[in-house]
Write an enzyme that holds these catalytic residues in place. Structure first.
Site, PDB file in Angstrom:
ATOM      1  CE  LYS A  40      -2.125  -1.181   3.834  1.00 14.04           C
ATOM      2  NZ  LYS A  40      -1.461  -2.467   4.125  1.00 14.04           N
ATOM      3  NE  ARG A  78      -4.711  -1.542   9.758  1.00 13.91           N
ATOM      4  CZ  ARG A  78      -3.716  -0.944   9.117  1.00 13.91           C
ATOM      5  NH1 ARG A  78      -3.875   0.251   8.597  1.00 13.91           N
ATOM      6  NH2 ARG A  78      -2.578  -1.568   8.971  1.00 13.91           N
ATOM      7  NE  ARG A  91       1.838  -5.222  10.966  1.00 14.26           N
ATOM      8  CZ  ARG A  91       2.933  -4.958  10.240  1.00 14.26           C
ATOM      9  NH1 ARG A  91       4.105  -5.424  10.647  1.00 14.26           N
ATOM     10  NH2 ARG A  91       2.855  -4.251   9.158  1.00 14.26           N
ATOM     11  NE  ARG A 151       7.676  -2.725   6.448  1.00 10.89           N
ATOM     12  CZ  ARG A 151       6.378  -2.534   6.610  1.00 10.89           C
ATOM     13  NH1 ARG A 151       5.651  -2.051   5.629  1.00 10.89           N
ATOM     14  NH2 ARG A 151       5.806  -2.845   7.745  1.00 10.89           N
ATOM     15  NE  ARG A 209       5.882  -0.448  10.331  1.00  8.91           N
ATOM     16  CZ  ARG A 209       4.796  -0.528   9.561  1.00  8.91           C
ATOM     17  NH1 ARG A 209       4.784   0.055   8.372  1.00  8.91           N
ATOM     18  NH2 ARG A 209       3.729  -1.168   9.967  1.00  8.91           N
TER      19      ARG A 209
HETATM   20  P1  AP5 Z   1       4.844  -1.678   1.952  1.00  9.02           P
HETATM   21  O1  AP5 Z   1       4.591  -0.810   0.777  1.00  9.02           O
HETATM   22  O2  AP5 Z   1       5.552  -1.103   3.112  1.00  9.02           O
HETATM   23  O3  AP5 Z   1       3.487  -2.406   2.395  1.00  9.02           O
HETATM   24  P2  AP5 Z   1       2.234  -1.842   3.202  1.00  9.02           P
HETATM   25  O4  AP5 Z   1       1.026  -2.477   2.603  1.00  9.02           O
HETATM   26  O5  AP5 Z   1       2.277  -0.368   3.292  1.00  9.02           O
HETATM   27  O6  AP5 Z   1       2.528  -2.563   4.587  1.00  9.02           O
HETATM   28  P3  AP5 Z   1       2.409  -2.005   6.085  1.00  9.02           P
HETATM   29  O7  AP5 Z   1       3.140  -2.973   6.958  1.00  9.02           O
HETATM   30  O8  AP5 Z   1       2.793  -0.571   6.163  1.00  9.02           O
HETATM   31  O9  AP5 Z   1       0.910  -2.175   6.305  1.00  9.02           O
HETATM   32  P4  AP5 Z   1       0.201  -2.261   7.623  1.00  9.02           P
HETATM   33  O10 AP5 Z   1      -1.176  -2.162   7.109  1.00  9.02           O
HETATM   34  O11 AP5 Z   1       0.460  -3.437   8.473  1.00  9.02           O
HETATM   35  O12 AP5 Z   1       0.849  -1.091   8.498  1.00  9.02           O
HETATM   36  P5  AP5 Z   1       0.421   0.401   8.786  1.00  9.02           P
HETATM   37  O13 AP5 Z   1       1.626   1.242   8.847  1.00  9.02           O
HETATM   38  O14 AP5 Z   1      -0.696   0.831   7.885  1.00  9.02           O
HETATM   39  O15 AP5 Z   1       5.649  -2.974   1.423  1.00  9.02           O
HETATM   40  C1  AP5 Z   1       6.119  -3.953   2.334  1.00  9.02           C
HETATM   41  C2  AP5 Z   1       7.553  -4.412   1.956  1.00  9.02           C
HETATM   42  O16 AP5 Z   1       7.511  -5.091   0.719  1.00  9.02           O
HETATM   43  C3  AP5 Z   1       8.561  -3.261   1.761  1.00  9.02           C
HETATM   44  O17 AP5 Z   1       9.808  -3.678   2.166  1.00  9.02           O
HETATM   45  C4  AP5 Z   1       8.538  -3.025   0.247  1.00  9.02           C
HETATM   46  O18 AP5 Z   1       9.756  -2.493  -0.209  1.00  9.02           O
HETATM   47  C5  AP5 Z   1       8.287  -4.440  -0.273  1.00  9.02           C
HETATM   48  N1  AP5 Z   1       7.471  -4.476  -1.490  1.00  9.02           N
HETATM   49  C6  AP5 Z   1       6.432  -3.684  -1.831  1.00  9.02           C
HETATM   50  N2  AP5 Z   1       5.921  -4.048  -3.012  1.00  9.02           N
HETATM   51  C7  AP5 Z   1       6.646  -5.136  -3.415  1.00  9.02           C
HETATM   52  C8  AP5 Z   1       6.585  -5.990  -4.559  1.00  9.02           C
HETATM   53  N3  AP5 Z   1       5.679  -5.813  -5.536  1.00  9.02           N
HETATM   54  N4  AP5 Z   1       7.470  -7.016  -4.631  1.00  9.02           N
HETATM   55  C9  AP5 Z   1       8.403  -7.228  -3.665  1.00  9.02           C
HETATM   56  N5  AP5 Z   1       8.514  -6.433  -2.569  1.00  9.02           N
HETATM   57  C10 AP5 Z   1       7.635  -5.415  -2.435  1.00  9.02           C
HETATM   58  O19 AP5 Z   1      -0.179   0.274  10.254  1.00  9.02           O
HETATM   59  C11 AP5 Z   1       0.633  -0.061  11.357  1.00  9.02           C
HETATM   60  C12 AP5 Z   1      -0.184  -0.141  12.628  1.00  9.02           C
HETATM   61  O20 AP5 Z   1      -0.800   1.135  12.897  1.00  9.02           O
HETATM   62  C13 AP5 Z   1      -1.361  -1.135  12.604  1.00  9.02           C
HETATM   63  O21 AP5 Z   1      -0.954  -2.427  12.921  1.00  9.02           O
HETATM   64  C14 AP5 Z   1      -2.282  -0.506  13.652  1.00  9.02           C
HETATM   65  O22 AP5 Z   1      -1.852  -0.802  14.956  1.00  9.02           O
HETATM   66  C15 AP5 Z   1      -2.100   0.987  13.437  1.00  9.02           C
HETATM   67  N6  AP5 Z   1      -3.087   1.552  12.494  1.00  9.02           N
HETATM   68  C16 AP5 Z   1      -2.836   2.172  11.308  1.00  9.02           C
HETATM   69  N7  AP5 Z   1      -3.979   2.551  10.707  1.00  9.02           N
HETATM   70  C17 AP5 Z   1      -4.989   2.156  11.526  1.00  9.02           C
HETATM   71  C18 AP5 Z   1      -6.417   2.238  11.456  1.00  9.02           C
HETATM   72  N8  AP5 Z   1      -7.028   2.798  10.405  1.00  9.02           N
HETATM   73  N9  AP5 Z   1      -7.135   1.726  12.471  1.00  9.02           N
HETATM   74  C19 AP5 Z   1      -6.540   1.155  13.546  1.00  9.02           C
HETATM   75  N10 AP5 Z   1      -5.207   1.040  13.683  1.00  9.02           N
HETATM   76  C20 AP5 Z   1      -4.427   1.534  12.682  1.00  9.02           C
HETATM   77 MG    MG Z   2       2.538   1.029   4.915  1.00  8.53          MG
END
Ligand code: AP5
Ligand code: MG
Length: 219
Positions: A14, A90, A172, A129, A161
């Site tokens: 994402k 989410r 997660r 990552r 992270r």
């Molecule tokens: P990346 O682009 O970082 O993936 P992502 O989908 O953004 O993954 P996140 O871990 O950030 O998602 P998340 O939903 O768990 O965390 P968030 O920060 O939103 O890609 C991942 C890796 O793969 C990278 O190394 C990248 O380089 C690589 N990659 C990408 N594309 C690739 C490809 N095509 N091929 C190979 N490699 C690739 O949330 C974190 C925490 O915050 C949650 O757990 C929760 O506690 C809280 N939170 C956030 N939003 C909310 C909400 N709305 N409600 C409640 N809690 C929330």
């Molecule tokens: Mg992200």
């Protein structure tokens, strides 16, 4: 003007794809994860509250998240600014709150774009990552990060992270399946879901997203 939701499991790309799309569509990326990590860094009240949940891979409570989003999207609406929501909604209450808010503002969601990636690949990506402390861009190092590696976007320092530890990653995934996966059906039933296969390198996925979105925007 586009208003997009990015859906997909942890590690589905994402953040990676939102960074590419924001230039193409002149949109702002709103990543609730980045926003919360910034609050933690600043040691704010919100950051302290969110950290307890994030470190365990749990979701931050709905009332907190809905409160934050309200302020942000209103600001974008008054500036007629396109935006991409990365990591929000989410849960079903968050999705309902988002659609209600857009209705109140008299505007529509363009689409919810699901980046579909198998869970085994998600775990592999998150375990390798590294994230930039300065601009939040990410890089994957499946064979270990070279000592001198820095952020490819801004040259900033890379770190792992806190929630990218193996046990937390697995939790997660569980939380995603239970709370967030039902949103696929929610948006589908409203005719608001667009699906894209998220396998392959980031550029191929970006191309697929672009082609799919162009079709959605025309229809
Ligand atoms: P990346 O682009 O970082 O993936 P992502 O989908 O953004 O993954 P996140 O871990 O950030 O998602 P998340 O939903 O768990 O965390 P968030 O920060 O939103 O890609 C991942 C890796 O793969 C990278 O190394 C990248 O380089 C690589 N990659 C990408 N594309 C690739 C490809 N095509 N091929 C190979 N490699 C690739 O949330 C974190 C925490 O915050 C949650 O757990 C929760 O506690 C809280 N939170 C956030 N939003 C909310 C909400 N709305 N409600 C409640 N809690 C929330
Ligand atoms: Mg992200």
């Amino acid at each position: 003007m586009i208003r997009l939701v990015l859906l997909g499991g942890p590690g589905s790309g994402k953040g990676t794809q939102a960074d590419r799309m924001k230039e193409r569509y002149r949109a702002v990326k709103i990543s609730t994860g980045d926003l919360l990590r910034e609050e933690i860094r600043r040691e704010s009240e919100l950051g302290r509250r969110a950290k307890q949940f994030m470190d365990k891979g749990e979701l931050v409570p709905d009332d907190v998240m809905i409160g934050i989003l309200d302020k942000m999207t209103q600001a974008f609406e008054t500036r007629a600014q396109s935006y991409i929501l990365d990591g929000f909604p989410r849960t079903l209450p968050q999705a309902q709150a988002l659609l209600e808010m857009l209705k109140k503002q008299g505007v529509n969601l363009t689409t919810a774009l699901l980046i579909d990636v198998p869970e085994s690949e998600l775990v592999r990506r998150l375990s390798s990552r590294w994230t930039c402390r300065n601009c939040s861009a990410t890089a994957g190092y499946p064979d270990g990060k070279p000592d001198q590696a820095v952020c490819g976007q801004c040259g900033g320092e890379l770190y792992q992270r806190d929630d990218d530890k193996k046990e937390t990653i697995l939790n997660r995934m569980k939380v995603y399946r239970k709370n967030t996966e039902p949103l696929i059906r929610f948006f589908e039933e409203k005719g608001l879901l667009t699906r894209v296969e998220g396998f392959g390198d980031p550029d191929s996925v970006a191309m697929r997203i672009h082609e799919t979105l162009e079709r959605t925007l025309k229809s």
